[in-house]
Design a protein around this motif. Structure first.
Motif, mmCIF file in Angstrom:
data_model
loop_
_atom_site.group_PDB
_atom_site.id
_atom_site.type_symbol
_atom_site.label_atom_id
_atom_site.label_comp_id
_atom_site.label_asym_id
_atom_site.label_seq_id
_atom_site.Cartn_x
_atom_site.Cartn_y
_atom_site.Cartn_z
ATOM 1 N N GLU B 56 4.916 -7.987 -6.476
ATOM 2 C CA GLU B 56 3.745 -8.080 -5.591
ATOM 3 C C GLU B 56 4.197 -8.406 -4.170
ATOM 4 O OE1 GLU B 56 -0.201 -7.452 -5.467
ATOM 5 O OE2 GLU B 56 1.089 -7.341 -7.218
ATOM 6 N N TYR B 57 5.128 -9.377 -4.106
ATOM 7 C CA TYR B 57 5.628 -9.804 -2.805
ATOM 8 C C TYR B 57 6.290 -8.647 -2.075
ATOM 9 C CZ TYR B 57 8.688 -12.195 0.491
ATOM 10 O OH TYR B 57 9.357 -12.577 1.601
ATOM 11 N N ILE B 58 7.143 -7.926 -2.839
ATOM 12 C CA ILE B 58 7.872 -6.808 -2.222
ATOM 13 C C ILE B 58 6.890 -5.756 -1.736
ATOM 14 C CG2 ILE B 58 9.328 -4.844 -2.807
ATOM 15 C CD1 ILE B 58 11.059 -6.721 -4.365
ATOM 16 N N LYS B 59 5.869 -5.530 -2.555
ATOM 17 C CA LYS B 59 4.872 -4.533 -2.185
ATOM 18 C C LYS B 59 4.197 -4.940 -0.876
ATOM 19 C CE LYS B 59 1.333 -2.822 -4.963
ATOM 20 N NZ LYS B 59 0.785 -2.894 -6.310
ATOM 21 N N GLU B 60 3.863 -6.225 -0.833
ATOM 22 C CA GLU B 60 3.237 -6.729 0.381
ATOM 23 C C GLU B 60 4.134 -6.507 1.592
ATOM 24 O OE1 GLU B 60 2.018 -10.872 0.194
ATOM 25 O OE2 GLU B 60 0.540 -10.216 -1.276
ATOM 26 N N GLN B 61 5.426 -6.867 1.361
ATOM 27 C CA GLN B 61 6.380 -6.716 2.463
ATOM 28 C C GLN B 61 6.460 -5.265 2.917
ATOM 29 O OE1 GLN B 61 8.372 -9.050 4.129
ATOM 30 N NE2 GLN B 61 6.857 -10.389 3.230
ATOM 31 N N ALA B 62 6.510 -4.378 1.952
ATOM 32 C CA ALA B 62 6.632 -2.962 2.269
ATOM 33 C C ALA B 62 5.425 -2.504 3.074
ATOM 34 C CB ALA B 62 6.747 -2.151 0.978
ATOM 35 N N GLU B 63 4.264 -2.986 2.620
ATOM 36 C CA GLU B 63 3.050 -2.610 3.332
ATOM 37 C C GLU B 63 3.102 -3.095 4.777
ATOM 38 O OE1 GLU B 63 -0.612 -3.918 1.426
ATOM 39 O OE2 GLU B 63 -0.213 -2.370 -0.070
ATOM 40 N N LEU B 64 3.540 -4.344 4.889
ATOM 41 C CA LEU B 64 3.642 -4.932 6.221
ATOM 42 C C LEU B 64 4.567 -4.107 7.108
ATOM 43 C CD1 LEU B 64 2.246 -7.673 6.832
ATOM 44 C CD2 LEU B 64 4.535 -8.625 7.008
ATOM 45 N N ALA B 70 4.142 1.970 11.729
ATOM 46 C CA ALA B 70 3.074 2.818 12.254
ATOM 47 C C ALA B 70 2.699 2.367 13.660
ATOM 48 C CB ALA B 70 1.870 2.757 11.324
ATOM 49 N N LYS B 71 2.624 1.029 13.796
ATOM 50 C CA LYS B 71 2.262 0.490 15.101
ATOM 51 C C LYS B 71 3.300 0.877 16.148
ATOM 52 C CE LYS B 71 1.710 -3.963 16.506
ATOM 53 N NZ LYS B 71 1.633 -5.380 16.141
#
Lengths: 323, 168
Positions: B56-64, B70-71
């Motif tokens: 979950e954490y890694i997924k969050e990080q990846a999303e971030l 993108a920014k």
């Protein structure tokens, strides 16, 4: 034997000629043993088959035979069989759990599958916390009953004879077919259930059996002069005492029913195998061995499951009947 | 009691032995099977839970990180557009300047040419005047030489004009 170059036409993993050969051998064996057995000799008469083909008539005995004594303590063949089961279970478990891994190998996975299944059974019946506490005893009952039954199907049980002071006796006899074994398990189950109930609920557990509150209250009312309500109270109290007595009786009956269910099934299975092997000595008893495997499993599951249910019911705190 | 139960095979000593057997089995299995198994199962479920959380954490990080990228890309695009716009502007300015310079130069050249022309013309006019004066003087001299009558005057002027047109 002629083999098909591409083994695609075969059936049951054999090519057709091999299959025909196997079936032929089977049929010949069945026919010969049928002719040699008592059924055949009655129907066809003695057609001169050699003696060693037939099996002596079985004489099942209910009490287990004593093989030897240790300090005057009789050791029966069923006790020896129980030791075999214990040794097998402990050695197997030790071999598996000695080097347990997070990612299990095949043996560990099979072992874990069985115990995990039992564990899930316990937690699904008794709840997470209780199931965890009841699991060891329930699993031990299951394993002991089940492996007593299954190991009893191995060759050697009921066929190895030893000489003792009392004549020739079998060295091994499936432990479940000696009534002492089911009775011992039933007593253990009973003690476990009652002990757990008392420990969990306290002395109030006993009120299930001896419920005199209502009765005494009624008696008090009568002495105070409230004859009508007092008599009603005494009546209701009498019913409570009676149901308590029934409850007590039920728990005792459980011992008997647990004992004789297991003993009866296992003994019947053993006798069935003996008789089938006596009637048609070869091959014919194989399906019955399969049946006995299933029955051993079911009896183990019933014994363990009933114990689990009894103990689960025993730890449910029951409502105080009197007001 | 002894007869009935005895024929079934119930024997207190064997019963006791089997109870003891069970207790021994229970004790042994508790230590070689249940305890390690429970520990293992607990461990495993803990591990699974941990790795799920980690995932979950890694997924969050990846999303971030993805959002960050993108920014950045957006920013860079904006920046690039700005630069292009600036370059276009600069180009436009340069062109404008060049055009202005060119027109100024042209005007200067034109002005110079006009001045030249003016000068040439002035020179031509001055030349013509001086020649005309000479002719006039000449004509006057001739007139003075002769007695002038009306006829003679006229003839003289025409003659002079003829001569001057011949000069011109």
């Amino acid at each position: 034997m002629p083999e098909e170059p591409k083994n695609k036409k075969g059936c049951l993993g054999c090519s057709i000629p091999v299959l025909i050969g196997l079936i032929g051998t089977f049929l010949i064996l069945i026919l010969v043993s049928f002719a040699a057995g008592p059924l055949g000799t009655n129907l066809l008469g003695d057609i001169g088959l050699p003696d060693w083909l037939s099996i002596p008539q079985p004489h099942p005995e209910l009490p287990a035979e004593v093989v030897f004594h240790i300090f005057g303590f009789p050791i029966t063949n069923s006790i020896i069989a129980a030791w075999v089961t214990i040794t097998f279970l402990v050695v197997f478990s030790y071999a598996v759990t000695r080097r347990m891994k997070i990612i299990p190998g095949r043996l560990q996975a099979a072992f874990e599958f069985l115990l995990d299944w039992l564990y899930n059974l316990c937690t699904s019946v008794a709840g997470e916390e209780n199931g965890r506490k009841f699991f060891p005893i329930v699993a031990t009952i299951f394993l002991f009953v089940g492996f007593n039954a299954w190991l009893g199907l191995l060759p050697g049980f009921g066929s190895i004879l030893v000489h003792t002071a009392e004549g020739e006796v079998h060295l091994l006899r499936p432990a479940n077919t000696d009534i002492n074994m089911p009775l011992a398990l039933a007593l253990v189950s009973f003690v476990f259930v009652e002990f757990t109930g008392i420990r969990r609920i306290g002395i109030g557990y006993m009120k299930k059996f001896v419920n005199t509150i209502e009765f005494r209250r009624g008696l008090k009312q009568v002495f105070k002069g409230n004859i009508k309500s007092g008599l009603l109270g005494i009546f209701a109290g009498g019913i409570n005492i009676f149901t308590g007595f029934l409850e007590f009786f039920t728990e005792l009956i459980r011992i008997v029913s647990l004992t004789f269910r297991l003993f009866g099934n296992m003994t019947a299975g053993e006798i069935l195998l003996l008789v089938v092997a006596f009637l048609i000595p070869w091959l014919f008893s194989i399906p019955f061995y399969g049946l006995e495997l299933l029955i051993g499993f079911i009896q183990a599951l019933i014994f363990a499951g009933l114990t689990l249910i009894f103990v689960t019911v025993a730890v449910i705190p029951h409502e105080e009947g009197a007001h | 009691m002894e007869g009935g139960l005895g024929s079934l095979g119930i024997e207190p000593s064997i019963l006791l032995a089997q109870v003891i057997n069970f207790v021994i089995l229970f004790g042994l299995l508790y230590f070689v099977a249940y305890k390690p198994l429970m520990r293992m199962l607990d461990n495993r479920s803990k591990k699974i839970k941990e790795s799920m959380e980690h995932t979950e954490y890694i997924k969050e990080q990846a999303e971030l990180a993805e959002r960050e990228t993108a920014k950045r890309i957006q920013e860079a695009t904006k920046e690039g557009q700005k630069i292009i716009m600036r370059a276009e502007q600069a180009g436009e300015e340069a062109r404008q300047k060049a055009r202005e310079e060119a027109s100024v130069e042209a005007e200067r050249l034109i002005g110079k040419a006009q001045i030249e022309i003016q000068r040439e013309r002035d020179a031509a006019v001055a030349d013509l005047q001086s020649q005309f004066a000479n002719l006039t003087v000449l004509a006057a001299g001739k007139v003075i030489d002769q007695t002038l009558d009306k006829e003679g005057h006229k003839k003289l002027i025409e003659k002079t004009l003829e001569e001057s047109s011949g000069i011109k």
